[in-house]
Design a protein around this motif. Structure first.
Motif, short mmCIF file in Angstrom:
data_model
loop_
_atom_site.label_atom_id
_atom_site.label_comp_id
_atom_site.label_asym_id
_atom_site.label_seq_id
_atom_site.Cartn_x
_atom_site.Cartn_y
_atom_site.Cartn_z
N LEU A 290 0.83 -1.21 0.00
CA LEU A 290 0.00 0.00 0.00
C LEU A 290 0.86 1.26 0.00
CD1 LEU A 290 -3.06 0.38 0.25
CD2 LEU A 290 -2.80 0.35 2.72
N ARG A 291 0.59 2.13 -0.95
CA ARG A 291 1.31 3.41 -1.02
C ARG A 291 0.28 4.51 -1.24
NH1 ARG A 291 4.29 0.36 0.76
NH2 ARG A 291 6.29 -0.38 -0.03
N ARG A 292 -0.47 4.82 -0.21
CA ARG A 292 -1.52 5.83 -0.36
C ARG A 292 -1.33 6.94 0.67
NH1 ARG A 292 -5.75 4.99 -4.34
NH2 ARG A 292 -6.31 7.04 -3.55
N GLU A 293 -0.17 7.57 0.64
CA GLU A 293 0.07 8.70 1.53
C GLU A 293 -0.95 9.81 1.28
OE1 GLU A 293 2.36 7.09 -0.12
OE2 GLU A 293 4.16 6.77 1.10
N ASP A 294 -1.52 9.83 0.05
CA ASP A 294 -2.46 10.90 -0.30
C ASP A 294 -3.67 10.95 0.63
OD1 ASP A 294 -3.05 8.35 -1.80
OD2 ASP A 294 -4.90 9.44 -2.23
N ILE A 295 -4.03 9.81 1.25
CA ILE A 295 -5.16 9.85 2.18
C ILE A 295 -4.71 9.62 3.62
CG2 ILE A 295 -6.98 9.23 0.53
CD1 ILE A 295 -6.76 6.36 1.84
N GLY A 296 -3.45 9.90 3.88
CA GLY A 296 -2.97 9.86 5.26
C GLY A 296 -2.56 8.48 5.73
N LEU A 297 -2.29 7.56 4.79
CA LEU A 297 -1.86 6.21 5.20
C LEU A 297 -0.35 6.11 5.19
CD1 LEU A 297 -4.32 3.95 3.21
CD2 LEU A 297 -4.07 4.02 5.68
N GLU A 298 0.18 5.42 6.19
CA GLU A 298 1.61 5.12 6.17
C GLU A 298 1.82 3.98 5.18
OE1 GLU A 298 3.64 5.18 9.72
OE2 GLU A 298 2.68 7.12 10.06
N PRO A 299 2.98 3.94 4.52
CA PRO A 299 3.24 2.81 3.61
C PRO A 299 3.13 1.49 4.36
CG PRO A 299 4.95 4.48 3.42
CD PRO A 299 4.09 4.88 4.57
N LEU A 300 2.58 0.49 3.71
CA LEU A 300 2.40 -0.81 4.35
C LEU A 300 2.62 -1.90 3.32
CD1 LEU A 300 0.96 -2.08 7.11
CD2 LEU A 300 -0.69 -2.76 5.38
N ASP A 301 3.39 -2.93 3.69
CA ASP A 301 3.66 -4.04 2.79
C ASP A 301 2.86 -5.27 3.20
OD1 ASP A 301 5.43 -2.31 1.68
OD2 ASP A 301 7.24 -3.34 2.38
N ILE A 302 2.61 -6.13 2.22
CA ILE A 302 1.97 -7.41 2.55
C ILE A 302 2.83 -8.15 3.58
CG2 ILE A 302 1.19 -9.63 1.61
CD1 ILE A 302 -0.45 -7.28 0.58
N THR A 303 4.14 -7.97 3.46
CA THR A 303 5.06 -8.60 4.43
C THR A 303 4.74 -8.16 5.85
OG1 THR A 303 6.73 -8.56 2.71
CG2 THR A 303 7.51 -8.96 4.94
N ASP A 304 4.35 -6.89 6.04
CA ASP A 304 4.00 -6.43 7.39
C ASP A 304 2.85 -7.27 7.94
OD1 ASP A 304 5.84 -4.29 7.59
OD2 ASP A 304 4.56 -3.06 6.30
N LEU A 305 1.84 -7.48 7.10
CA LEU A 305 0.69 -8.28 7.55
C LEU A 305 1.17 -9.69 7.92
CD1 LEU A 305 -2.07 -7.42 4.88
CD2 LEU A 305 -1.73 -6.34 7.10
N GLU A 306 2.07 -10.23 7.10
CA GLU A 306 2.54 -11.61 7.35
C GLU A 306 3.34 -11.69 8.65
OE1 GLU A 306 2.72 -13.04 2.68
OE2 GLU A 306 4.46 -12.07 3.58
N ILE A 307 4.13 -10.66 8.91
CA ILE A 307 4.92 -10.66 10.16
C ILE A 307 3.98 -10.59 11.36
CG2 ILE A 307 6.52 -9.28 11.54
CD1 ILE A 307 7.92 -8.54 8.88
N TRP A 308 3.00 -9.69 11.29
CA TRP A 308 2.06 -9.58 12.42
C TRP A 308 1.33 -10.90 12.64
CZ3 TRP A 308 -0.27 -4.44 10.15
CH2 TRP A 308 0.64 -3.39 10.38
N ARG A 309 0.90 -11.51 11.53
CA ARG A 309 0.19 -12.79 11.65
C ARG A 309 1.07 -13.81 12.35
NH1 ARG A 309 -1.57 -15.86 6.26
NH2 ARG A 309 0.63 -15.62 5.81
N SER A 310 2.32 -13.89 11.94
CA SER A 310 3.14 -14.95 12.53
C SER A 310 3.44 -14.65 14.00
CB SER A 310 4.36 -15.19 11.65
OG SER A 310 5.47 -14.64 12.18
N ARG A 311 3.57 -13.38 14.36
CA ARG A 311 3.79 -13.07 15.79
C ARG A 311 2.56 -13.43 16.63
NH1 ARG A 311 6.70 -7.17 14.91
NH2 ARG A 311 8.75 -8.02 14.37
N ILE A 312 1.37 -13.19 16.06
CA ILE A 312 0.15 -13.50 16.82
C ILE A 312 0.00 -15.02 16.97
CG2 ILE A 312 -2.37 -13.35 16.79
CD1 ILE A 312 -1.93 -10.56 15.37
N PHE A 313 0.25 -15.77 15.90
CA PHE A 313 0.18 -17.23 16.01
C PHE A 313 1.22 -17.74 17.02
CE2 PHE A 313 -2.36 -17.57 12.02
CZ PHE A 313 -3.35 -18.40 12.54
N ASP A 314 2.39 -17.10 16.99
CA ASP A 314 3.43 -17.46 17.94
C ASP A 314 2.91 -17.30 19.37
OD1 ASP A 314 6.12 -18.28 18.11
OD2 ASP A 314 6.63 -16.30 18.91
N ALA A 315 2.26 -16.17 19.63
CA ALA A 315 1.72 -15.90 20.98
C ALA A 315 0.67 -16.95 21.36
CB ALA A 315 1.11 -14.50 21.01
#
Ligand code: CUO
Length: 672
Positions: A279-304
């Motif tokens: 995601l690269r939509r700074e035009d509407i106030g979003l910070e850049p976000l990669d699919i990898t970010d979602l994958e990292i969060w998912r794996s940390r939550i499953f880890d927990a």
């Protein structure tokens, strides 16, 4: 002299219309720039007489989409709510809101103002009108609205007959795609209104955090999935598959044909086989976000989940368990971290913002970097997200995480499940004097579309929506209390299909996530035999019909009955309480369990809650969730070995019963 209700209605009417100020409020503006041009500039403040600030409230431009899943948009809503809450009495609020309405994004205004109507003390007797009338464009395609506009403009001004916009099943798509067989359900006005209201009552990141918010985020969305799957089985579709692999094309596209505003700015669409993109939509106030970010969060939550604890910001372990006698349950902690609510998450930097950001990534599959200057898709707005098939696939993935956790919990023991001396001998339903045979079918409901449209014409325009409904029915329970004294119990009623898509009876685990809560209530059993009758319209998940502007202007004032008094908008629509069933009659199972109110009840510590309709889905405003058991009990956990099916529950527990009923869909329409 307008009533309080009347003043509130005027502010919620015609959200897109720019109104002239009467000059009663002293707001300072940074020059006379248009709102869009002011973005990023100095926010307007109320001057000498007001003293309040609108903060970032104008940072979301008018005419564009507003999304609760975007943090900067939530901050804008919070600033507007704070300014509204600080006003003195209704008059102060009305003055500020009148001016703010011209300045801030239209959807943001209605959201923030509605939040304040629910929370401001002086407004407890005021009710919100239907979202359908405030925003017809979020429910009906632009093409149909335009036809009505053309008709309104050429109308003889003396013609007072309403112009009717018809909308109903299969109006927006064909049955060529199997997913479209359930579009009538996904696009139902009541379901989408409920979802908007739910996220109004349970906002992320502001307001007083409601009791068990994370757990209810899990449970309410899990229950919507159970209901969607029941509907899918009714039309011969298999159950929803989770959206788990974010690196392959998504087979089902979605074209809402709706507009974001009144000037035909369309929601983004998604072609079949689109890829999720960084995601690269700074035009509407979003910070850049990669699919990898979602994958990292998912794996940390499953880890927990598999470790049994989360790590907070100080590196301390926060155990995840539902067997707690104080503090938050594991599911509640997990819900706050997954949704995610930054103020409630144990460690939002580490566990991220998975669910919200997923909505946004999906909403921008068609224009992830603003190359086309396109608007987000409907997944970005809580009032429209449930129209898109991908909503259910995304939430199935989210629910799968919660279920992964739930399966780490010990099955309920016989002692936790049973209730000595109470025997539930028989259960059943009665509709139009027919035992155990319920009917569904099409019916119509009209709304006044001109309340939310800005046609520059006085012609009345009505929306006639065809939607699913059912004949009302009663639950009947025959219960023996073997004690010599009265006994207070909680009655828990669930419904699930008996057979899977292959026509086979399901075991406990296959059926477990299909059980939809139908009602939950308390009753006092006298010694001996009791006959308990509960009407379907009193369900603990539903609302009575929504109020239209006209109801609130002219009808008997709400508050005459307890259900009306408790109406605050949140609640599953009564007309979708039942799954559709099939024309030949589809077999469902009614499961009823009685538990000890002494063990279930919650100390409300003197709080007198409001908005207590639909408590199982929406809680009670400013009070604790009224059932102390984990939400979804007894189906929220895996089964102990002796309970291989729901039937085994009913056979081995005197306080539970299972009964087959049929639901028949009357394709010709419903006679109530
Ligand atoms: Cu309700 Cu994803 O939380 O839409």
């Amino acid at each position: 002299m307008a009533t309080d209700q009347g003043k509130v209605l005027r502010l919620l009417e015609k959200p897109y219309e720019t109104q002239r100020s009467d000059g009663t409020l002293d707001i300072e503006f940074p020059g006379e720039l248009g709102v869009t041009e002011r973005v990023g500039g100095t926010p307007p403040t109320i001057g000498a007489r007001g003293g309040a600030q609108l903060g970032q409230a104008t940072s979301v431009p008018r005419g564009k989409a507003f999304s609760l899943f975007i943090e900067s948009h939530r901050r804008a809503a919070k600033d507007l709510i704070d300014a509204f809450m600080k006003t003195d009495g209704l008059q102060g609020l009305v003055e500020l809101a009148t001016r703010a309405k011209n300045l801030v994004n239209e959807s943001l205004f209605v959201y923030a103002f509605s939040y304040v109507v629910l929370h401001k003390k002086d407004l407890h007797s005021v009710r919100l009108p239907s979202l359908v009338e405030m925003f017809p464009n979020k429910f009906v395609p632009q093409e149909d609205i335009m036809k009505a506009q053309i008709e309104a403009n050429r109308r003889d001004p003396n013609d007072t007959a309403p112009i009717v916009i018809e909308y109903g099943p299969e109006f927006a798509s064909t049955n060529i795609k199997p997913e479209h067989r359930v579009s009538y359900w996904r696009e139902d006005y009541g379901i989408n209104s409920h979802h908007w209201h739910w996220h109004l009552v349970y906002p992320v990141g502001f307001g007083e955090a409601p009791d068990r918010k994370g757990e209810l985020f899990f449970y309410m969305h899990q229950q919507m999935l159970a209901r969607y799957d029941m509907e899918r089985l009714s039309v011969g579709l298999n159950r929803t598959e989770k959206l788990e692999n974010w690196r392959v094309p998504v087979p089902d596209g979605y074209f809402s044909k709706l507009t974001v505003n009144n000037t035909s700015r369309a929601w983004g669409t998604r072609q079949d086989n689109s890829m999720l993109m960084d995601l690269r939509r700074e035009d509407i106030g979003l910070e850049p976000l990669d699919i990898t970010d979602l994958e990292i969060w998912r794996s940390r939550i499953f880890d927990a989940i598999h470790q049994g604890y989360m790590n907070d910001r100080n590196g301390e372990k926060v155990p995840l368990s539902d067997n707690v006698t104080s503090g938050k349950r594991g599911i509640d902690i997990l819900g706050d971290a997954v949704e995610a609510d930054r103020r409630l998450s144990v460690n939002s930097l580490y566990y991220g913002d998975l669910h919200n950001q997923g909505h946004i990534v999906i909403a921008f599959t068609h224009d992830n970097d603003n190359a086309h200057k396109e608007e987000m898709g409907v997944m970005g707005d809580s009032a429209t997200a449930m129209r898109d098939p991908i909503f259910y696939r995304w939430h199935k993935f989210i629910d799968d995480m919660f279920q992964e956790y739930k399966l780490t919990q010990q099955p309920y023991t016989l002692e936790e499940l049973s209730l000595p001396n109470v025997v539930l001998e028989r259960v059943g339903v009665l509709s139009k004097e027919q035992p155990d045979a319920l009917t569904t079918g099409w019916t119509v409901r009209e709304f006044e579309a001109f309340r939310g449209l800005d046609f520059n014409s006085n012609a009345p325009v009505n929306l006639r929506l065809t939607h699913i409904d059912h004949s009302p029915f009663d639950y009947h329970l025959q219960v023996k209390n073997q004690l010599q004294t009265p006994k207070q119990v909680t009655v828990r009623i669930f419904l699930a299909p008996k057979f899977n898509v292959r026509g086979l009876e399901m075991n406990f685990m296959e059926q477990r996530l299909l059980w939809a809560e139908m009602d939950k209530f308390t009753v006092t059993l006298k010694p001996g035999m009791n006959h308990v009758v509960q009407p379907s319209k009193d369900s603990s998940i539903t609302n009575p019909d929504e109020y239209t502007f006209r109801d609130l202007e002219t009808g008997p004032q709400p508050g005459t009955s307890r259900r009306e008094f408790n109406f605050c908008g949140c609640g599953w629509p009564q007309h979708v309480l039942l799954p559709r069933g099939t024309p030949g009659g589809m077999i469902f199972q009614l499961f009823v369990m009685l538990t000890d109110l002494e063990k279930d009840k919650v100390d409300q510590q003197g709080n007198t809650g409001r908005c207590a309709n639909a408590v199982s889905f929406c809680g009670i405003l400013d009070s604790k969730f009224p059932d102390g058991r984990p939400m979804g009990f007894p189906f929220d956990r895996r089964n102990a070995p002796q309970f291989q099916s729901a039937a085994a529950f009913a056979e081995q527990l005197d306080n539970a019963n299972l009964h087959d009923i049929t639901i028949t869909f009357l394709a010709s329409g419903l006679q109530k």
